[in-house]
Design an enzyme around this catalytic site. Structure first.
Site, PDB file in Angstrom:
ATOM      1  N   TYR A 185     -19.510 -22.603  12.428  1.00  0.00           N
ATOM      2  CA  TYR A 185     -20.285 -21.425  12.037  1.00  0.00           C
ATOM      3  C   TYR A 185     -19.737 -21.002  10.684  1.00  0.00           C
ATOM      4  CZ  TYR A 185     -22.384 -16.718  12.525  1.00  0.00           C
ATOM      5  OH  TYR A 185     -23.113 -15.563  12.352  1.00  0.00           O
ATOM      6  N   THR A 186     -20.506 -21.228   9.620  1.00  0.00           N
ATOM      7  CA  THR A 186     -19.989 -21.024   8.263  1.00  0.00           C
ATOM      8  C   THR A 186     -20.635 -19.846   7.532  1.00  0.00           C
ATOM      9  OG1 THR A 186     -21.560 -22.659   7.408  1.00  0.00           O
ATOM     10  CG2 THR A 186     -19.365 -23.459   8.014  1.00  0.00           C
ATOM     11  N   THR A 189     -10.178 -24.169   7.213  1.00  0.00           N
ATOM     12  CA  THR A 189     -10.589 -23.478   5.992  1.00  0.00           C
ATOM     13  C   THR A 189      -9.456 -22.713   5.321  1.00  0.00           C
ATOM     14  OG1 THR A 189     -12.074 -21.696   5.183  1.00  0.00           O
ATOM     15  CG2 THR A 189     -11.274 -21.510   7.419  1.00  0.00           C
ATOM     16  N   ASP A 190      -9.622 -22.502   4.024  1.00  0.00           N
ATOM     17  CA  ASP A 190      -8.714 -21.642   3.262  1.00  0.00           C
ATOM     18  C   ASP A 190      -8.765 -20.193   3.731  1.00  0.00           C
ATOM     19  OD1 ASP A 190     -11.450 -21.859   2.036  1.00  0.00           O
ATOM     20  OD2 ASP A 190     -10.692 -20.230   0.776  1.00  0.00           O
ATOM     21  N   TYR A 194     -14.718 -14.746  10.207  1.00  0.00           N
ATOM     22  CA  TYR A 194     -14.823 -16.189   9.997  1.00  0.00           C
ATOM     23  C   TYR A 194     -13.442 -16.840   9.965  1.00  0.00           C
ATOM     24  CZ  TYR A 194     -15.377 -20.612   7.527  1.00  0.00           C
ATOM     25  OH  TYR A 194     -15.297 -21.933   7.165  1.00  0.00           O
ATOM     26  N   LYS A 248     -11.793 -19.425  12.791  1.00  0.00           N
ATOM     27  CA  LYS A 248     -11.338 -20.772  12.428  1.00  0.00           C
ATOM     28  C   LYS A 248      -9.856 -20.949  12.770  1.00  0.00           C
ATOM     29  CE  LYS A 248     -13.285 -23.669  10.542  1.00  0.00           C
ATOM     30  NZ  LYS A 248     -14.014 -24.852  11.110  1.00  0.00           N
TER      31      LYS A 248
END
Length: 295
Positions: free
Chosen positions: A62-63, A102-103, A126, A130
């Protein structure tokens, strides 16, 4: 024939994992929501158990960073619970999993590139979801590699390169954030790195496991990235626009972005010999596909 299961098959990364030239004797099965709903742990377990996969690459996510702020249940289901189910099934099957992260697990509040063992402190839903996926994979008992990345772009889907080309074709100047720094990442280059790691994990029981970072090499702001996109686009006869740098404060968004998304490549170079190409060089094939080769 060894076969890798890839989630998120219709996304930028899933597309490039299917286009990637895998080693002889390897093939890919890529699935997306129409074939595997990542919100359904039972379906995930059944998919992993459906055949003797050699490895799983969890590229589905889910981005929608801003939307996640008001849709935390879905974000956590896809970004945390789905990796938990995938990794548990991989542990049961005795196969490795490569989880893409992710960063955004970092708060961006430091200078220099983030190392894999630096403290995490996500700023929003988000990044937190993650990070939840990372923790689930680490504690699953499955052999794993977690690969954090940032600023992914390609000739497919929705991303910054395609947005700049579309908007720049009709509007100039463009106001683009100039106080967030990171390294753009070619989805094709990331796919190649993930494939290399997955193959080695599957074929070598002594292959390194743990957390890694992959992006293309070099630092730039979003405004600097936009200027390079337009410079390379103009050389191909494509859109070009003037770019005016603005601050993050001038472009408010529901989710807070890390001010520094630079990722250290030290671990992935040491363990896998993967040396990311400069981001400017990685941008060129994307524009070749979207516009054509330089004139």
């Amino acid at each position: 024939m060894k076969r890798a299961l890839v989630t998120g098959g219709n996304g930028q990364l899933g597309t490039e994992l299917q286009r990637h030239r895998w080693p002889e004797g390897w093939a890919v099965t890529a699935v997306d929501i129409d074939e595997l709903d990542l919100r359904d742990p039972a379906a995930i377990a059944a998919m992993v158990a459906s055949q003797p996969w050699a490895a799983v690459i969890a590229a589905g996510a889910y981005t929608a960073v801003d939307k996640a702020e008001n849709d935390s249940v879905t974000a956590w289901a896809v970004n945390a619970m789905a990796p938990a189910a995938l990794a548990a099934a991989c542990a049961t099957a005795g196969i490795p999993i490569v989880q893409v992260s992710t960063d955004y697990v970092f708060d961006g509040a430091r200078d220099g590139a983030w190392e894999v063992d630096d403290p995490v402190a996500p700023l929003g839903v988000y990044g937190a979801s993650k990070l939840g996926g990372e923790l689930a994979v680490r504690t699953s008992g499955a052999r794993h590699a977690i690969v954090r990345t940032a600023w992914v772009v390609s000739a497919h889907g929705s991303n910054f390169v395609k947005t700049m080309l579309r908007v720049g074709a009709t509007t100039s100047p463009l106001r683009v954030v100039d106080d967030q720094r990171g390294s753009p990442t070619s989805a094709a280059d990331l796919a190649a790195a993930l494939a290399m790691i997955a193959v080695r994990l599957a074929e070598d029981p002594a292959a390194p496991t743990g957390t890694y970072h992959f992006s293309n090499a070099g630092a730039v702001t979003w405004a600097g990235f936009a200027r390079e996109i337009f410079a390379q686009s103009a050389a191909r006869g494509g859109p070009s626009a003037e770019v005016i740098g603005i601050t993050t404060r001038d472009y408010p968004t529901p989710a807070t972005r890390p001010a520094n998304s630079l990722l250290s490549h030290r671990a992935i170079i040491r363990d896998y010999g993967i040396h990311p190409a400069p981001w400017q060089a990685a941008l060129a094939p994307i524009l070749d596909e979207l516009i054509g080769t330089p004139k």
